[in-house]
Design an enzyme around this catalytic site. Structure first.
Site, PDB file in Angstrom:
ATOM      1  N   SER A 159     -15.738   4.808  19.895  1.00 54.21           N
ATOM      2  CA  SER A 159     -15.671   3.227  19.435  1.00 54.21           C
ATOM      3  C   SER A 159     -16.529   3.011  18.190  1.00 54.21           C
ATOM      4  O   SER A 159     -17.317   3.966  17.660  1.00 54.21           O
ATOM      5  CB  SER A 159     -16.138   2.569  20.633  1.00 54.21           C
ATOM      6  OG  SER A 159     -17.578   2.745  20.848  1.00 54.21           O
TER       7      SER A 159
ATOM      8  N   SER B 189     -19.229   1.036  18.250  1.00 56.44           N
ATOM      9  CA  SER B 189     -20.402   0.327  18.545  1.00 56.44           C
ATOM     10  C   SER B 189     -21.486   0.949  17.773  1.00 56.44           C
ATOM     11  O   SER B 189     -22.613   0.075  17.628  1.00 56.44           O
ATOM     12  CB  SER B 189     -20.685   0.461  20.045  1.00 56.44           C
ATOM     13  OG  SER B 189     -20.919   1.760  20.449  1.00 56.44           O
TER      14      SER B 189
ATOM     15  N   LYS C  92     -25.977   5.184  22.096  1.00 56.37           N
ATOM     16  CA  LYS C  92     -26.741   4.011  21.494  1.00 56.37           C
ATOM     17  C   LYS C  92     -28.025   4.267  21.105  1.00 56.37           C
ATOM     18  O   LYS C  92     -28.524   5.482  20.923  1.00 56.37           O
ATOM     19  CB  LYS C  92     -26.888   2.974  22.561  1.00 56.37           C
ATOM     20  CG  LYS C  92     -25.761   2.538  23.453  1.00 56.37           C
ATOM     21  CD  LYS C  92     -24.663   1.747  22.856  1.00 56.37           C
ATOM     22  CE  LYS C  92     -23.719   1.362  23.428  1.00 56.37           C
ATOM     23  NZ  LYS C  92     -22.476   0.694  22.897  1.00 56.37           N
TER      24      LYS C  92
ATOM     25  N   SER D  31     -21.114  -4.457  20.591  1.00 57.98           N
ATOM     26  CA  SER D  31     -21.916  -3.240  21.364  1.00 57.98           C
ATOM     27  C   SER D  31     -21.749  -3.655  22.918  1.00 57.98           C
ATOM     28  O   SER D  31     -22.674  -4.658  23.029  1.00 57.98           O
ATOM     29  CB  SER D  31     -22.940  -2.791  20.820  1.00 57.98           C
ATOM     30  OG  SER D  31     -23.341  -1.733  21.451  1.00 57.98           O
TER      31      SER D  31
END
Length: 274
Positions: A94, A96, A151, A233
Site C-alpha cells: 500500500s 501508507s 510503519k 495510513s
C-alpha cells in the site's frame, strides 16, 4: 498460508527423515549391500561389471522419501535460518509509507536488529536493542497477527504522543516538519522533511484530509507507529499500540521495484531506507 509455520514443518519433516535413515535404515541397507557383494563373490579389490553394479545400486538405493528428505533438508534449513534470524524480504502492498516507500517496492528487513526471536512464536531469546524513534519497523498487525504491517516508530515506552491539527508532538515537544514541496493540482499532498529521533525523512500531509486530534501515552513493552503518508495510513492513531512480541524487524533497504508479473522488475531505485 502461514509460510513461517510451513517452512518450520518442512524443515522438521526433512530433518526427521534424514535422522530416521541415519539411525534406523542405513545399517540394514549397508548389511544388505555387503551380503549382495558376498553372494556375487565380489571383493573390495575386484572389478565390478556393469550388470553387477546395477544390482548393487538397486540394493543400496535409499527409499524415495528419504532421498527427498536428504536433498531438501539443507535447503529448507538455510532458508529457515536466514529468514527467521537474519534477513527477510517483503513487498510493500500500500501507499501508507509514501514517499519513503512506494507500492510494489521490495524491501529487506533485518530480523536480528531488535534481538533474536524464535520462528513462528516470535519469542525473543537473545535481546539486542529496542526499536527507536524514527525506525521503519515491520510488525504483525495487532488486530490480525497473520498480516504484516510496516510503519515508522514514533513513540517508545513512556512517551507521550500528541497529534493535533496535523502536528506531531513527542513528550510535549513539537516535531518540526519543513515544507519542501507544496501541494499541486497533480499531487494534493504536501511534502515535508521531518526529523524524528536521529532520522531525517520525508512525509506527506494533505491539508484537506480529516484531522485526528488526540493524545496517547505509550505503555511499557509497546510502540506507537505512524505511516509517512500521514493522512492515508491505518496506524496507531486508529487501532492502538504495537506489543513488543509482534515486532518482526527493521526495514533497511529497497532492493527491487516490480509492479506486476506482466512488467519487468526495476533495480534503478535501490536505496537505503531512511
Amino acid at each position: 498460508m502461514d509460510f513461517p509455520l510451513v517452512l518450520v514443518v518442512l524443515t522438521f519433516a526433512c530433518g526427521l527423515g534424514w535422522l530416521i535413515d541415519l539411525v534406523v535404515l542405513q545399517k540394514p541397507r549397508k548389511a544388505k549391500l555387503l551380503q549382495a557383494r558376498t553372494d556375487m563373490g565380489i571383493t573390495n579389490e575386484q572389478a565390478v561389471s556393469d550388470e553387477q553394479q546395477g544390482v548393487l545400486d538397486k540394493v543400496a538405493k535409499e527409499p524415495y522419501l528419504i532421498e527427498l528428505s536428504k536433498s531438501f533438508f539443507p535447503v529448507f534449513f538455510v532458508v529457515l535460518v536466514v529468514r527467521s534470524f537474519l534477513i527477510e524480504p517483503f513487498q510493500i502492498p500500500s501507499g501508507s509509507m509514501l514517499p519513503t516507500l512506494k507500492v510494489d517496492d521490495f524491501i529487506l528487513v533485518n530480523k536480528y536488529a531488535y534481538g533474536v526471536r524464535l520462528p513462528v512464536v516470535g519469542t525473543k531469546v537473545i535481546p539486542y536493542k529496542d526499536p527507536a524513534r524514527g525506525d521503519v519497523m515491520v510488525f504483525k498487525f495487532p488486530k490480525n497477527p497473520k498480516i504484516n504491517f510496516i510503519k515508522r516508530v514514533v513513540g517508545v515506552p513512556g512517551d507521550r504522543i500528541r497529534y493535533q491539527n496535523k502536528q506531531l508532538y513527542v513528550n510535549n515537544q513539537l516535531v518540526e516538519a519543513e515544507l519542501t514541496q507544496a501541494p499541486s493540482l497533480q499531487n494534493r499532498m504536501g511534502r515535508y522533511t521531518e526529523k524524528l529521533g536521529e532520522v531525517t525523512h520525508q512525509i506527506y500531509k494533505a491539508n484537506s484530509a480529516p484531522r485526528v486530534n488526540k493524545t496517547w501515552v505509550v505503555p511499557e513493552g509497546h510502540y506507537f507507529v505512524m505511516g509517512d503518508n500521514r493522512d492515508n495510513s491505518n496506524d496507531s492513531r486508529f487501532w492502538g499500540f504495537v506489543p513488543d512480541e509482534l515486532v518482526v524487524g527493521q526495514a533497511f533497504a529497497v532492493w527491487m521495484h516490480w509492479e506486476s508479473i506482466f512488467s519487468a522488475p526495476s533495480f534503478g531505485e535501490n536505496r537505503w531506507i531512511q
